[in-house]
Design a protein around this motif. Structure first.
Motif, PDB file in Angstrom:
ATOM      1  N   ASN A  36      65.384  43.720  66.667  1.00 59.10           N
ATOM      2  CA  ASN A  36      64.977  42.740  65.830  1.00 59.10           C
ATOM      3  C   ASN A  36      64.304  41.318  67.939  1.00 59.10           C
ATOM      4  O   ASN A  36      63.038  40.505  67.035  1.00 59.10           O
ATOM      5  CB  ASN A  36      66.609  41.214  66.489  1.00 59.10           C
ATOM      6  N   ALA A  37      63.790  42.443  68.185  1.00 54.93           N
ATOM      7  CA  ALA A  37      63.457  41.972  69.705  1.00 54.93           C
ATOM      8  C   ALA A  37      62.059  42.179  69.553  1.00 54.93           C
ATOM      9  O   ALA A  37      61.058  41.069  69.299  1.00 54.93           O
ATOM     10  CB  ALA A  37      63.765  42.502  70.848  1.00 54.93           C
ATOM     11  N   LEU A  38      61.966  43.613  68.524  1.00 55.10           N
ATOM     12  CA  LEU A  38      60.264  43.742  68.365  1.00 55.10           C
ATOM     13  C   LEU A  38      59.875  42.819  66.800  1.00 55.10           C
ATOM     14  O   LEU A  38      58.132  42.742  67.273  1.00 55.10           O
ATOM     15  CB  LEU A  38      60.875  45.233  67.500  1.00 55.10           C
ATOM     16  N   LYS A  39      61.074  42.705  65.945  1.00 56.21           N
ATOM     17  CA  LYS A  39      60.275  41.885  64.301  1.00 56.21           C
ATOM     18  C   LYS A  39      59.387  40.973  65.790  1.00 56.21           C
ATOM     19  O   LYS A  39      59.006  39.733  65.568  1.00 56.21           O
ATOM     20  CB  LYS A  39      61.482  42.175  63.971  1.00 56.21           C
ATOM     21  N   ALA A  40      60.017  40.039  66.525  1.00 57.19           N
ATOM     22  CA  ALA A  40      60.061  38.857  67.301  1.00 57.19           C
ATOM     23  C   ALA A  40      58.775  39.001  67.922  1.00 57.19           C
ATOM     24  O   ALA A  40      57.462  37.928  67.716  1.00 57.19           O
ATOM     25  CB  ALA A  40      61.086  38.306  68.279  1.00 57.19           C
ATOM     26  N   GLN A  41      58.597  40.149  68.468  1.00 51.99           N
ATOM     27  CA  GLN A  41      57.222  39.798  69.350  1.00 51.99           C
ATOM     28  C   GLN A  41      56.015  40.759  68.179  1.00 51.99           C
ATOM     29  O   GLN A  41      55.245  40.168  68.223  1.00 51.99           O
ATOM     30  CB  GLN A  41      57.196  41.752  69.741  1.00 51.99           C
ATOM     31  N   ILE A  42      56.210  41.087  67.284  1.00 53.63           N
ATOM     32  CA  ILE A  42      55.465  41.214  65.505  1.00 53.63           C
ATOM     33  C   ILE A  42      53.859  39.780  65.705  1.00 53.63           C
ATOM     34  O   ILE A  42      53.671  39.479  65.226  1.00 53.63           O
ATOM     35  CB  ILE A  42      55.822  41.979  64.637  1.00 53.63           C
ATOM     36  N   LYS A  43      56.177  38.824  65.411  1.00 54.51           N
ATOM     37  CA  LYS A  43      55.746  37.518  64.999  1.00 54.51           C
ATOM     38  C   LYS A  43      54.834  37.034  66.196  1.00 54.51           C
ATOM     39  O   LYS A  43      53.464  36.292  65.751  1.00 54.51           O
ATOM     40  CB  LYS A  43      56.784  36.317  64.797  1.00 54.51           C
ATOM     41  N   ASP A  44      54.806  37.379  67.366  1.00 52.07           N
ATOM     42  CA  ASP A  44      54.390  36.829  68.069  1.00 52.07           C
ATOM     43  C   ASP A  44      52.392  37.312  67.638  1.00 52.07           C
ATOM     44  O   ASP A  44      51.312  36.740  68.864  1.00 52.07           O
ATOM     45  CB  ASP A  44      54.017  37.092  69.464  1.00 52.07           C
ATOM     46  N   ILE A  45      52.348  38.437  68.004  1.00 55.44           N
ATOM     47  CA  ILE A  45      51.732  39.168  68.724  1.00 55.44           C
ATOM     48  C   ILE A  45      50.008  38.964  67.076  1.00 55.44           C
ATOM     49  O   ILE A  45      49.400  38.442  66.847  1.00 55.44           O
ATOM     50  CB  ILE A  45      51.432  40.520  67.602  1.00 55.44           C
TER      51      ILE A  45
END
Length: 604
Positions: free
Chosen positions: A577-586
């Motif tokens: 979930n943290a990884l997916k949130a960072q994909i959104k940020d990028i």
């Protein structure tokens, strides 16, 4: 009866499983709002678990609203809901085909797991039994960026009250490439004879081809374009399930003529490949195998008018050449006639002595002086680089990669420069994995980990090697339940038949879409390349697991099964979930960069 009084539900994490044993925990969940995000030409996923407090509740319907932003509307037709059907399966390790040639089914504990995505307009809910509803938000490529709001509701014909869940879907101003243009793709091995047996149709008849067309269309949507083909009977030694004497037939029929010469019938092979070509896939067709697991070739003898089987091993080179060179000469001539030569790969699955076979393949050239491509699942990428370097397409197993991660990553980059594919595969005994007992998040992690290695794709056996009654029991005589198929057949009584996705497959697909976003962003410049690589480096290579020992009542196996611990379930979901949130940020950083770049371009 008041629906709200007797029915409760909650939005839950799609990375976990929700079975009856967790009914108490589910009853304490009360999440009724969720915010999601997606690119254009992308999907967002959600899951709602319902629980009847005390009574059987019949005729529950799902109502979907249009989703609206300030300036646009995402019509409800773009939002699909699925009832998740449970399938039972043996929770131990079934063993290995070589130790169970008779295909005796394992004895021991079985459990039920939610996995099959069924399209239902209404359903019933038993008391204290959870039901999962899978929700898929499909964002078209022409959608306007913005935040869309809408609801998913549940109602009964016996009551006017609704159980309502509120959603926000943020559509980001970036377009996911079509599956055909993915930077990272999938190769799920096919077993078309399995569907013919299940539906009781003649293999590659017009009826079967209609079924396969729908089947392969789904595969295409997932980013798959390579087809699996067979050139001998039982290329994998008969380990796939079938009630037929031959479990996986050859698509090319071998014939010894009255003159003692070899002849070949390409009817099934041609129909299969042409179907793929018609669907704009099959740019890669991998043919198994010149090194079948049992070294046997079955043929029809016109003189005796019977089937015969001979053993042909590369260890006996002259005999091997006397059989395979006539095949290669005839096969290559046929491929030239069909203009398919460049798409054909000779496939090998974890075999020894491949070098001598490659030499024979390289002897026989086509009309343009070319030799056939080579593909293999091959784990000895460090110790046998001479073989590995000759593969145009290579796939290495998860466990072997873990032993030499940096070496594998170096091989991937080297092979990219040479225009060669290097993928990762998972198989029985690997953990994490995509069995029916595996947590759905394991499938998402699998793709992200492959991405952290720089791999060009992911391979898995198999897409559709069904057992006798896969919609009810996924237990296999040789492998962990669910290992041999990621899609399910339609119920046989259905008039319109199409393949049904598993949650496992859907989470693999979510990973593929997200990784392709990162691979696309990575190409922008050095800054984004660094950001993406830094993010993917955070993907852990392993998580703790517990072993389920094989019951003594099932003496054939003797191997434990590996399943996620309670802590692993929590931490893996948290990490992904943290990884997916960072994909959104990028993504948001990427969109901002594109807008500035476009504005600067317009100035000049």
């Amino acid at each position: 009866m008041s629906l709200a009084k007797w029915l409760q539900g909650s939005i839950v994490d799609t990375g976990l499983q929700y079975t009856k044993q967790y009914s108490h925990e589910i009853s304490n969940l009360q999440v009724t709002h969720q915010s999601l995000w997606a690119w254009k030409s992308d999907k967002a996923l959600s899951e709602i678990v319902l629980l009847s407090k005390a009574h059987l509740i019949q005729d529950i319907h799902i109502e979907i609203s249009d989703f609206k932003s300030d300036t646009a509307c995402l019509a409800k037709e773009h939002i699909k809901t699925f009832f998740v059907k449970e399938v039972k399966g043996f929770i131990g390790h079934a063993g290995w085909y070589a130790h169970n040639l008779e295909g005796i089914m394992p004895t021991g504990p079985k459990e039920s797991f939610p996995d099959v995505l069924m399209e239902k307009t209404a359903f019933s809910l038993e008391a204290h039994t959870p039901a999962s509803i899978w929700i898929e938000f499909n964002v078209p490529d022409h959608a306007k960026a913005g935040i869309y709001k809408g609801t998913i509701s549940f109602l009964s014909t016996l009551d006017d009250e609704k159980l309502v869940f509120d959603y926000e879907l943020e559509v980001l101003d970036a377009v996911l490439p079509s599956a055909r243009n993915y930077r990272f793709d999938v190769e799920y091995w096919h077993h078309p004879y399995s569907s013919a047996e299940y539906y009781n149709v003649v293999p590659f008849s017009s009826e079967h081809l209609d079924l396969l067309k729908s089947h392969l269309s789904l595969y295409k949507e997932l980013g798959g374009h390579a087809l699996t083909a067979t050139i001998v009977e039982e290329a994998w030694g008969g380990q796939t399930y079938s009630k037929n004497p031959v479990h996986y037939p050859s698509m090319i029929k071998w014939i010894k003529t009255l003159k003692g010469k070899w002849s070949f019938d390409y009817t099934h092979f041609d129909k299969w490949v042409q179907l793929g070509k018609d669907l704009n896939i099959a740019d890669v067709v991998i043919c198994y195998s010149m090194l079948p697991w049992n070294n046997e070739i079955t043929y029809y003898d016109e003189l005796t008018m019977k089937q015969h089987t001979i053993t042909v091993s590369i260890d006996h080179l002259q005999e091997y050449r006397s059989v395979w060179i006539p095949f290669l000469e005839a096969f290559i001539e046929h491929l030239d006639e069909k203009s398919w030569f460049d798409t054909i790969y000779m496939g090998y699955d974890e075999r020894h002595n491949m070098g001598a076979v490659f030499d024979i393949v390289d002897e026989i050239k086509n009309k343009d002086g070319k030799t056939l491509n080579k593909s293999a699942a091959f784990n000895d990428f460090e110790g046998n680089q001479q073989i590995f370097n000759r593969l145009d397409s290579a796939s290495v197993g998860l466990e072997e990669i873990r032993q030499s991660v940096e070496s594998f990553k170096a091989q991937v980059e080297k092979r990219k420069r040479e225009g060669k594919k290097t993928t990762m595969y998972t198989a029985t005994e690997h953990f994490p994995n995509s069995f029916i007992k595996s947590m759905p998040v394991e499938s998402y992690w699998t793709i992200m980990y492959a991405g952290s290695l720089g791999a060009t794709g992911y391979l898995r056996w198999a897409f559709d090697a069904w057992v006798e009654d896969p919609l009810e029991d996924a237990t296999h005589s040789a492998f962990q339940a669910g290992d041999c198929f990621l899609v399910y057949p339609s119920p046989k009584e259905k008039k319109v038949k199409h393949s049904l996705r598993s949650i496992r497959l859907t989470k693999l697909d979510e990973g593929v879409r997200d990784l392709n976003k990162l691979y696309l962003i990575k190409e922008t410049n050095a800054y984004f390349k660094h950001k993406v690589e830094t993010l993917l480096e955070k993907v852990k290579s392993q998580y703790p697991y517990e072993e389920v020992e094989t019951p003594t009542s099932w003496a054939i196996a003797g191997r434990p099964a590996k399943w996620a611990t309670s802590d692993t379930k929590y931490h893996m979901v948290q990490d992904m979930n943290a990884l997916k949130a960072q994909i959104k940020d990028i993504t948001q950083d990427y969109i901002h960069y594109l807008k500035i770049s476009n504005a600067n371009t317009e100035k000049f």
